[in-house]
Design a protein around this motif. Structure first.
Motif, PDB file in Angstrom:
ATOM      1  N   ARG A   1       3.919   9.752  -9.971  1.00 33.47           N
ATOM      2  CA  ARG A   1       3.296   9.963 -11.288  1.00 33.47           C
ATOM      3  C   ARG A   1       2.619  11.323 -11.366  1.00 33.47           C
ATOM      4  O   ARG A   1       2.688  12.001 -12.395  1.00 33.47           O
ATOM      5  CB  ARG A   1       2.295   8.849 -11.584  1.00 33.47           C
ATOM      6  CG  ARG A   1       2.974   7.581 -12.072  1.00 33.47           C
ATOM      7  CD  ARG A   1       1.968   6.538 -12.480  1.00 33.47           C
ATOM      8  NE  ARG A   1       1.501   5.935 -11.223  1.00 33.47           N
ATOM      9  CZ  ARG A   1       0.384   5.274 -11.070  1.00 33.47           C
ATOM     10  NH1 ARG A   1      -0.432   5.114 -12.067  1.00 33.47           N
ATOM     11  NH2 ARG A   1       0.058   4.761  -9.912  1.00 33.47           N
ATOM     12  N   ARG A   2       1.967  11.743 -10.291  1.00 31.53           N
ATOM     13  CA  ARG A   2       1.328  13.072 -10.287  1.00 31.53           C
ATOM     14  C   ARG A   2       2.373  14.174 -10.404  1.00 31.53           C
ATOM     15  O   ARG A   2       2.172  15.168 -11.088  1.00 31.53           O
ATOM     16  CB  ARG A   2       0.506  13.258  -9.020  1.00 31.53           C
ATOM     17  CG  ARG A   2      -0.783  12.504  -9.059  1.00 31.53           C
ATOM     18  CD  ARG A   2      -1.640  12.834  -7.850  1.00 31.53           C
ATOM     19  NE  ARG A   2      -2.812  11.981  -7.843  1.00 31.53           N
ATOM     20  CZ  ARG A   2      -3.419  11.554  -6.759  1.00 31.53           C
ATOM     21  NH1 ARG A   2      -2.961  11.894  -5.576  1.00 31.53           N
ATOM     22  NH2 ARG A   2      -4.478  10.792  -6.842  1.00 31.53           N
TER      23      ARG A   2
ATOM     24  N   VAL B   1       0.831  -1.210   0.000  1.00 32.15           N
ATOM     25  CA  VAL B   1       0.000   0.000   0.000  1.00 32.15           C
ATOM     26  C   VAL B   1       0.863   1.256   0.000  1.00 32.15           C
ATOM     27  O   VAL B   1       0.610   2.203  -0.743  1.00 32.15           O
ATOM     28  CB  VAL B   1      -0.982  -0.012   1.199  1.00 32.15           C
ATOM     29  CG1 VAL B   1      -1.661   1.334   1.378  1.00 32.15           C
ATOM     30  CG2 VAL B   1      -2.014  -1.119   1.027  1.00 32.15           C
ATOM     31  N   LYS B   2       1.910   1.262   0.805  1.00 30.62           N
ATOM     32  CA  LYS B   2       2.815   2.417   0.844  1.00 30.62           C
ATOM     33  C   LYS B   2       3.511   2.608  -0.504  1.00 30.62           C
ATOM     34  O   LYS B   2       3.607   3.724  -1.007  1.00 30.62           O
ATOM     35  CB  LYS B   2       3.868   2.247   1.942  1.00 30.62           C
ATOM     36  CG  LYS B   2       3.345   2.512   3.321  1.00 30.62           C
ATOM     37  CD  LYS B   2       4.456   2.380   4.358  1.00 30.62           C
ATOM     38  CE  LYS B   2       3.943   2.655   5.746  1.00 30.62           C
ATOM     39  NZ  LYS B   2       5.002   2.564   6.755  1.00 30.62           N
ATOM     40  N   ALA B   3       4.007   1.540  -1.095  1.00 29.68           N
ATOM     41  CA  ALA B   3       4.695   1.632  -2.382  1.00 29.68           C
ATOM     42  C   ALA B   3       3.740   2.112  -3.470  1.00 29.68           C
ATOM     43  O   ALA B   3       4.098   2.949  -4.309  1.00 29.68           O
ATOM     44  CB  ALA B   3       5.301   0.286  -2.762  1.00 29.68           C
ATOM     45  N   HIS B   4       2.521   1.612  -3.447  1.00 31.71           N
ATOM     46  CA  HIS B   4       1.515   2.033  -4.433  1.00 31.71           C
ATOM     47  C   HIS B   4       1.202   3.522  -4.276  1.00 31.71           C
ATOM     48  O   HIS B   4       1.111   4.249  -5.270  1.00 31.71           O
ATOM     49  CB  HIS B   4       0.249   1.184  -4.277  1.00 31.71           C
ATOM     50  CG  HIS B   4      -0.796   1.484  -5.279  1.00 31.71           C
ATOM     51  ND1 HIS B   4      -0.651   1.177  -6.614  1.00 31.71           N
ATOM     52  CD2 HIS B   4      -2.008   2.070  -5.155  1.00 31.71           C
ATOM     53  CE1 HIS B   4      -1.728   1.567  -7.262  1.00 31.71           C
ATOM     54  NE2 HIS B   4      -2.570   2.111  -6.404  1.00 31.71           N
ATOM     55  N   SER B   5       1.064   3.975  -3.052  1.00 33.88           N
ATOM     56  CA  SER B   5       0.793   5.398  -2.796  1.00 33.88           C
ATOM     57  C   SER B   5       1.957   6.266  -3.260  1.00 33.88           C
ATOM     58  O   SER B   5       1.753   7.311  -3.880  1.00 33.88           O
ATOM     59  CB  SER B   5       0.535   5.637  -1.315  1.00 33.88           C
ATOM     60  OG  SER B   5      -0.619   4.957  -0.898  1.00 33.88           O
ATOM     61  N   GLU B   6       3.176   5.846  -2.957  1.00 39.24           N
ATOM     62  CA  GLU B   6       4.366   6.593  -3.393  1.00 39.24           C
ATOM     63  C   GLU B   6       4.436   6.653  -4.916  1.00 39.24           C
ATOM     64  O   GLU B   6       4.798   7.681  -5.487  1.00 39.24           O
ATOM     65  CB  GLU B   6       5.635   5.952  -2.836  1.00 39.24           C
ATOM     66  CG  GLU B   6       5.812   6.110  -1.349  1.00 39.24           C
ATOM     67  CD  GLU B   6       6.114   7.546  -0.945  1.00 39.24           C
ATOM     68  OE1 GLU B   6       6.769   8.267  -1.715  1.00 39.24           O
ATOM     69  OE2 GLU B   6       5.663   7.937   0.142  1.00 39.24           O
TER      70      GLU B   6
ATOM     71  N   ARG C   1       5.005  18.403 -13.575  1.00 37.74           N
ATOM     72  CA  ARG C   1       6.209  18.991 -14.189  1.00 37.74           C
ATOM     73  C   ARG C   1       6.082  19.033 -15.705  1.00 37.74           C
ATOM     74  O   ARG C   1       6.466  20.015 -16.339  1.00 37.74           O
ATOM     75  CB  ARG C   1       7.457  18.210 -13.791  1.00 37.74           C
ATOM     76  CG  ARG C   1       7.876  18.466 -12.371  1.00 37.74           C
ATOM     77  CD  ARG C   1       9.143  17.683 -12.036  1.00 37.74           C
ATOM     78  NE  ARG C   1       9.427  17.746 -10.617  1.00 37.74           N
ATOM     79  CZ  ARG C   1      10.225  18.646 -10.072  1.00 37.74           C
ATOM     80  NH1 ARG C   1      10.799  19.555 -10.824  1.00 37.74           N
ATOM     81  NH2 ARG C   1      10.442  18.637  -8.782  1.00 37.74           N
ATOM     82  N   GLN C   2       5.549  17.980 -16.303  1.00 40.31           N
ATOM     83  CA  GLN C   2       5.350  17.977 -17.747  1.00 40.31           C
ATOM     84  C   GLN C   2       4.403  19.102 -18.160  1.00 40.31           C
ATOM     85  O   GLN C   2       4.610  19.743 -19.182  1.00 40.31           O
ATOM     86  CB  GLN C   2       4.794  16.634 -18.216  1.00 40.31           C
ATOM     87  CG  GLN C   2       5.819  15.524 -18.216  1.00 40.31           C
ATOM     88  CD  GLN C   2       5.212  14.193 -18.610  1.00 40.31           C
ATOM     89  OE1 GLN C   2       4.076  13.880 -18.266  1.00 40.31           O
ATOM     90  NE2 GLN C   2       5.985  13.391 -19.321  1.00 40.31           N
ATOM     91  N   ALA C   3       3.370  19.337 -17.353  1.00 33.18           N
ATOM     92  CA  ALA C   3       2.416  20.392 -17.678  1.00 33.18           C
ATOM     93  C   ALA C   3       3.076  21.768 -17.618  1.00 33.18           C
ATOM     94  O   ALA C   3       2.847  22.607 -18.497  1.00 33.18           O
ATOM     95  CB  ALA C   3       1.209  20.325 -16.737  1.00 33.18           C
TER      96      ALA C   3
END
Length: 136
Positions: free
Chosen positions: A46-47, A36-41, A52-54
């Protein structure tokens, strides 16, 4: 006596089985917590990348507008694709300078920049640079 020894062995086996089950449950819960922690990180990362791309896309829209204004001083803006994102550029001409608004969308991330440009000695000078939040 043989019966007593057998029941003693079964009791010890029961405790060992219970201990193993407790250990398996404990390690499973730790494993689930780590997942769960790894998935949240991963989602946070990704966000951040999309954000940054935006912002880079919005800056690319400003640079695109500069090039287009060199070619055609009456350029009013347009839409371009940069990488996986889209950028909408709007140009407003005023007395000797321009206001450029660049809105970039990458995934769910959206960033908007507004700059004022002035041509000084044949080069573009940014007199105002602003990141806009909300619907301004």
């Amino acid at each position: 006596m043989a019966g007593k020894d057998q029941s003693k062995g079964r009791g010890e086996l029961g405790y060992i089985t219970l201990l193993i089950l407790i250990l398996v449950a404990t390690f499973s819960s730790y494993g689930l917590e780590m997942y769960v922690k790894a998935h949240s990180e991963n989602k946070i990362a990704r966000r951040e990348v999309s954000s940054r791309q935006a912002i880079y896309g919005a800056e690319g829209g400003i640079e695109w507008a500069k090039v287009m204004l060199e070619k055609d001083p009456t350029f009013m803006g347009g839409d371009i694709s940069i990488g996986e994102g889209t950028v909408k550029v709007k140009v407003i001409a005023r007395e000797g300078d321009y206001t450029i608004t660049s809105l970039a969308q990458y995934g769910r991330a959206q960033r908007k920049l507004k700059v004022e440009l002035e041509k000084v000695d044949g080069r573009w000078l940014i007199t105002k640079y602003q990141e806009i939040h909300g619907n301004e």
